[in-house]
Design a protein around this motif. Structure first.
Motif, mmCIF file in Angstrom:
data_model
loop_
_atom_site.group_PDB
_atom_site.id
_atom_site.type_symbol
_atom_site.label_atom_id
_atom_site.label_comp_id
_atom_site.label_asym_id
_atom_site.label_seq_id
_atom_site.Cartn_x
_atom_site.Cartn_y
_atom_site.Cartn_z
ATOM 1 N N GLY A 180 0.785 -1.235 0.000
ATOM 2 C CA GLY A 180 0.000 0.000 0.000
ATOM 3 C C GLY A 180 0.809 1.272 0.000
ATOM 4 N N GLY A 181 2.142 1.168 0.141
ATOM 5 C CA GLY A 181 3.001 2.336 0.128
ATOM 6 C C GLY A 181 2.667 3.338 1.215
ATOM 7 N N ILE A 187 -3.287 6.238 5.651
ATOM 8 C CA ILE A 187 -4.664 5.838 5.963
ATOM 9 C C ILE A 187 -4.724 5.177 7.338
ATOM 10 C CG2 ILE A 187 -6.518 4.230 5.320
ATOM 11 C CD1 ILE A 187 -5.682 4.722 2.378
ATOM 12 N N ALA A 188 -3.767 4.290 7.609
ATOM 13 C CA ALA A 188 -3.724 3.607 8.903
ATOM 14 C C ALA A 188 -3.542 4.607 10.048
ATOM 15 C CB ALA A 188 -2.589 2.588 8.911
ATOM 16 N N HIS A 189 -2.641 5.558 9.840
ATOM 17 C CA HIS A 189 -2.338 6.535 10.899
ATOM 18 C C HIS A 189 -3.518 7.470 11.159
ATOM 19 C CE1 HIS A 189 0.232 8.710 13.601
ATOM 20 N NE2 HIS A 189 0.054 9.857 12.933
ATOM 21 N N LEU A 190 -4.317 7.736 10.135
ATOM 22 C CA LEU A 190 -5.461 8.628 10.286
ATOM 23 C C LEU A 190 -6.690 7.922 10.848
ATOM 24 C CD1 LEU A 190 -5.160 10.682 6.968
ATOM 25 C CD2 LEU A 190 -4.689 11.490 9.292
ATOM 26 N N TYR A 263 -7.526 -3.415 -1.763
ATOM 27 C CA TYR A 263 -8.642 -2.518 -1.435
ATOM 28 C C TYR A 263 -9.536 -3.142 -0.373
ATOM 29 C CZ TYR A 263 -12.677 0.581 -2.434
ATOM 30 O OH TYR A 263 -13.716 1.463 -2.354
ATOM 31 N N ALA A 264 -9.932 -4.384 -0.591
ATOM 32 C CA ALA A 264 -10.785 -5.077 0.380
ATOM 33 C C ALA A 264 -10.055 -5.271 1.706
ATOM 34 C CB ALA A 264 -11.234 -6.424 -0.186
ATOM 35 N N GLY A 265 -8.733 -5.400 1.627
ATOM 36 C CA GLY A 265 -7.946 -5.585 2.836
ATOM 37 C C GLY A 265 -8.003 -4.413 3.796
ATOM 38 N N LEU A 266 -8.244 -3.214 3.272
ATOM 39 C CA LEU A 266 -8.371 -2.045 4.148
ATOM 40 C C LEU A 266 -9.557 -2.195 5.086
ATOM 41 C CD1 LEU A 266 -7.700 0.944 1.682
ATOM 42 C CD2 LEU A 266 -6.096 -0.134 3.278
ATOM 43 N N ILE A 267 -10.606 -2.831 4.617
ATOM 44 C CA ILE A 267 -11.771 -3.086 5.474
ATOM 45 C C ILE A 267 -11.416 -4.108 6.537
ATOM 46 C CG2 ILE A 267 -14.139 -3.971 5.524
ATOM 47 C CD1 ILE A 267 -14.477 -2.925 2.681
ATOM 48 N N GLN A 268 -10.750 -5.167 6.138
ATOM 49 C CA GLN A 268 -10.362 -6.221 7.080
ATOM 50 C C GLN A 268 -9.453 -5.690 8.177
ATOM 51 O OE1 GLN A 268 -8.620 -9.158 4.497
ATOM 52 N NE2 GLN A 268 -10.520 -9.469 3.333
ATOM 53 N N LYS A 269 -8.640 -4.698 7.840
ATOM 54 C CA LYS A 269 -7.728 -4.111 8.823
ATOM 55 C C LYS A 269 -8.404 -3.039 9.682
ATOM 56 C CE LYS A 269 -3.771 -4.928 5.783
ATOM 57 N NZ LYS A 269 -2.773 -4.317 4.871
ATOM 58 N N GLY A 270 -9.623 -2.640 9.296
ATOM 59 C CA GLY A 270 -10.349 -1.640 10.066
ATOM 60 C C GLY A 270 -10.087 -0.220 9.641
ATOM 61 N N TYR A 271 -9.405 -0.037 8.516
ATOM 62 C CA TYR A 271 -9.057 1.306 8.068
ATOM 63 C C TYR A 271 -10.151 1.936 7.193
ATOM 64 C CZ TYR A 271 -4.357 -0.445 9.239
ATOM 65 O OH TYR A 271 -3.269 -0.998 9.860
ATOM 66 N N MET A 272 -11.092 1.132 6.757
ATOM 67 C CA MET A 272 -12.171 1.591 5.888
ATOM 68 C C MET A 272 -13.451 0.907 6.346
ATOM 69 S SD MET A 272 -11.894 1.820 1.704
ATOM 70 C CE MET A 272 -11.938 0.047 1.366
ATOM 71 N N PRO A 273 -14.612 1.562 6.266
ATOM 72 C CA PRO A 273 -15.859 0.976 6.775
ATOM 73 C C PRO A 273 -16.239 -0.316 6.063
ATOM 74 C CG PRO A 273 -16.146 3.309 6.266
ATOM 75 C CD PRO A 273 -14.834 2.907 5.688
ATOM 76 N N LYS A 274 -16.984 -1.160 6.748
ATOM 77 C CA LYS A 274 -17.511 -2.358 6.114
ATOM 78 C C LYS A 274 -18.551 -1.964 5.080
ATOM 79 C CE LYS A 274 -16.763 -5.414 10.086
ATOM 80 N NZ LYS A 274 -17.406 -6.305 11.094
ATOM 81 N N LEU A 275 -18.591 -2.714 3.997
ATOM 82 C CA LEU A 275 -19.473 -2.371 2.895
ATOM 83 C C LEU A 275 -20.932 -2.284 3.325
ATOM 84 C CD1 LEU A 275 -19.770 -1.851 -0.167
ATOM 85 C CD2 LEU A 275 -19.999 -4.325 -0.476
ATOM 86 N N GLU A 276 -21.365 -3.228 4.148
ATOM 87 C CA GLU A 276 -22.779 -3.270 4.535
ATOM 88 C C GLU A 276 -23.202 -2.049 5.353
ATOM 89 O OE1 GLU A 276 -20.546 -6.348 7.166
ATOM 90 O OE2 GLU A 276 -20.516 -5.602 5.106
ATOM 91 N N THR A 277 -22.240 -1.374 5.993
ATOM 92 C CA THR A 277 -22.579 -0.196 6.798
ATOM 93 C C THR A 277 -22.746 1.060 5.954
ATOM 94 O OG1 THR A 277 -20.277 0.473 7.208
ATOM 95 C CG2 THR A 277 -21.257 -1.154 8.709
ATOM 96 N N THR A 320 0.685 8.591 -6.536
ATOM 97 C CA THR A 320 1.413 7.970 -7.639
ATOM 98 C C THR A 320 1.411 6.464 -7.412
ATOM 99 O OG1 THR A 320 3.504 8.256 -6.457
ATOM 100 C CG2 THR A 320 2.896 9.956 -8.046
ATOM 101 N N GLY A 321 1.369 5.705 -8.504
ATOM 102 C CA GLY A 321 1.216 4.266 -8.379
ATOM 103 C C GLY A 321 2.389 3.465 -8.880
ATOM 104 N N VAL A 322 2.114 2.270 -9.324
ATOM 105 C CA VAL A 322 3.138 1.314 -9.719
ATOM 106 C C VAL A 322 4.034 1.860 -10.821
ATOM 107 C CG1 VAL A 322 3.509 -0.997 -10.661
ATOM 108 C CG2 VAL A 322 1.664 -0.607 -9.016
ATOM 109 N N ASN A 323 3.453 2.601 -11.754
ATOM 110 C CA ASN A 323 4.237 3.131 -12.871
ATOM 111 C C ASN A 323 4.894 4.465 -12.558
ATOM 112 O OD1 ASN A 323 2.040 4.832 -12.844
ATOM 113 N ND2 ASN A 323 1.379 4.415 -14.943
ATOM 114 N N GLY A 324 4.783 4.905 -11.307
ATOM 115 C CA GLY A 324 5.397 6.170 -10.912
ATOM 116 C C GLY A 324 4.591 7.394 -11.291
ATOM 117 N N LYS A 325 3.385 7.180 -11.814
ATOM 118 C CA LYS A 325 2.534 8.285 -12.228
ATOM 119 C C LYS A 325 1.202 8.225 -11.489
ATOM 120 C CE LYS A 325 4.441 8.340 -16.937
ATOM 121 N NZ LYS A 325 4.119 8.241 -18.384
ATOM 122 N N ARG A 326 0.441 9.297 -11.586
ATOM 123 C CA ARG A 326 -0.925 9.309 -11.077
ATOM 124 C C ARG A 326 -1.849 8.805 -12.174
ATOM 125 N NH1 ARG A 326 0.109 12.405 -6.654
ATOM 126 N NH2 ARG A 326 1.654 14.072 -6.919
ATOM 127 N N ALA A 327 -3.096 8.543 -11.798
ATOM 128 C CA ALA A 327 -4.076 8.122 -12.797
ATOM 129 C C ALA A 327 -5.467 8.535 -12.329
ATOM 130 C CB ALA A 327 -4.027 6.609 -13.020
#
Length: 448
Positions: A180-181, A187-190, A263-277, A320-327
């Motif tokens: 996740g870089g 995201i985790a810290h916030l 992306y789904a892992g952020l929910i599992q870690k508690g950093y993003m809300p569960k989809l059903e909520t 910026t992502g894998v290719n070093g650029k934004r998208a």
């Protein structure tokens, strides 16, 4: 029978267009360019601007009046579909690239080619690529560009400052699908649980979160415009084999599935809300209530985010992502003419007016969206700036050439019908990401 009837009307309407000029500057005979036009759009925020455009158009063309109707997104398309079938759809309506191919296939759109031969429009005035979106596989033009949008990071500056995260850090985040870089670290810290523990601190309770680091727009179905496409767009993955007029989708690609797993892992870690909520909830309103530190959302929501009281709003570019650029996915809308209109000349005149600087400068002045015309788009950015909102994170993607277009293909509704439950199941943790391979097979079967 209904398709044959509409097709016959389309042929007749096209014949009328071939006989007369349709430009906003005149040229058509008075008995052809007259009457009341019905014009529909779905964005309530844009209604005042387009009502003014309709009023201004009427002043310049006294024999033509325009009745403007706004409906919410879901109601808009369901009502429009029913009215196509009933034969009483609006003369002119706002079109979306995901709907465009099937509207052509079902012969619901009237080409503009004959009208534009009589009254040419300089397509170079529009931002690059937008005019190309509205040309069908048959080579005919079915719309003129209306506006465009990209996505960016909205963040709560009070929350980031309290967490020791600077504006400069937010604007220079990086991401990869493995760890996740700095994007995931931030995201985790916030993220803060109800006991005040941050997501990167020992004792963090992921089941009792007070503030999420990243808000959840949803699973994104097969498009992921503001959910994950700004990430997949940096990996070399594309939604389809070609764009526009795709015939094969790539949801089985490991690069895509790895990103969705992250992306789904952020929910599992508690950093993003569960989809059903989040079902039925507004991601932006949750941000406005102070329940999320970061949201990724589209430029069409700028006014909403800037309007929350008590929120010191910051806007930053996507990481910026894998290719070093934004998208960023870049969407563009158009105004289209219903094939069954009984006033094709007047409708074409109005569509040309909507695609002109005379109207798009009005839209720009309202600081709601970015018009398609380059000069009008710059005026919109200045209007936002005058309101104290720096929209550079949205416009920079266009200037840097880091945007990519919505996938344009037939069967959009059917693709969505497959990918929505498939993506929901993965993001909610009910199915593994590998299940998207089977969904991909079902999607591609639509094109065989």
């Amino acid at each position: 029978m209904k398709k044959k009837t509409v097709s016959a009307v389309a042929v007749a309407a096209a014949a009328v267009l071939a006989l007369s000029a349709c430009g906003s500057g005149g040229g058509s005979s008075s008995d052809e360019a007259k009457g009341e036009l019905n014009y529909w759009l779905w964005d309530s925020n844009q209604l005042p601007a387009y009502q003014q455009c309709a009023d201004d158009f009427h002043k310049a063309n006294p024999d033509i009046t325009v009745k403007v109707t706004q409906r919410g997104w879901g109601d808009y398309w369901s009502t429009l579909t029913n009215d196509f079938i009933a034969g009483n759809a609006p003369d002119v309506f706002t079109d979306h690239v995901t709907k465009f191919p099937d509207l052509i296939k079902n012969k619901q759109l009237l080409p503009l080619d004959e009208a534009l031969k009589k009254d040419p429009v300089d397509l170079s005035i529009y931002n690059k690529g937008l005019a190309d979106l509205w040309v069908g596989e048959d080579g005919k033009r079915y719309g003129l560009p209306k506006d465009w949008d990209t996505v960016a990071v909205f963040y709560n500056k009070t929350m980031t400052a309290n967490a020791g995260v600077s504006d400069e850090q937010i604007k220079n985040l990086n991401w990869n699908p493995v760890d996740g870089g700095s994007y995931e670290k931030t995201i985790a810290h916030l993220t803060v649980d109800k006991n005040g523990k941050r997501g990167d601190e020992p004792g963090f309770d992921k089941n009792n979160v007070a503030v999420y680091g990243l808000g959840l727009n949803g699973a994104g179905s097969g498009l992921g415009q503001s959910e994950w496409s700004y990430l997949t767009g940096t990996t070399g993955w594309t939604h389809t084999d070609k764009n526009p007029w795709a015939s094969h989708f790539n949801y089985d690609d490991p690069k895509f599935q790895q990103t969705i797993a992250w992306y789904a892992g952020l929910i599992q870690k508690g950093y993003m809300p569960k989809l059903e909520t989040t079902v039925g909830a507004s991601t932006a309103d949750i941000f406005g209530a102070g329940k999320a530190a970061i949201n990724v959302n589209g430029s069409w929501t700028i006014g909403q985010y800037a309007g929350y009281k008590g929120i010191d709003l910051g806007i930053a570019p996507t990481p910026t992502g894998v290719n070093g650029k934004r998208a960023s996915m870049m969407n563009g809308l158009s105004d289209a003419i219903w094939a069954g209109t009984k006033k094709p000349v007047a409708a074409a005149k109005f569509v040309e007016y909507l695609g002109s600087a005379a109207c798009q400068d009005v839209v720009a002045s309202k600081a709601v969206v970015f018009p398609a015309i380059k000069s009008s788009s710059d005026k919109a950015a200045a209007a936002f700036q005058a309101k104290g909102v720096d929209v550079t994170p949205f416009t920079q993607q266009v200037k840097d050439g880091t945007t990519f277009l919505f996938p344009i293909a037939e069967n959009a509704a059917k693709v969505d019908g497959i990918m929505t439950p498939a993506m929901d199941a993965v993001v909610s943790g009910k199915n593994p990401v590998s299940s998207l391979t089977q969904a991909n097979d079902q999607v591609n079967a639509l094109f065989k």
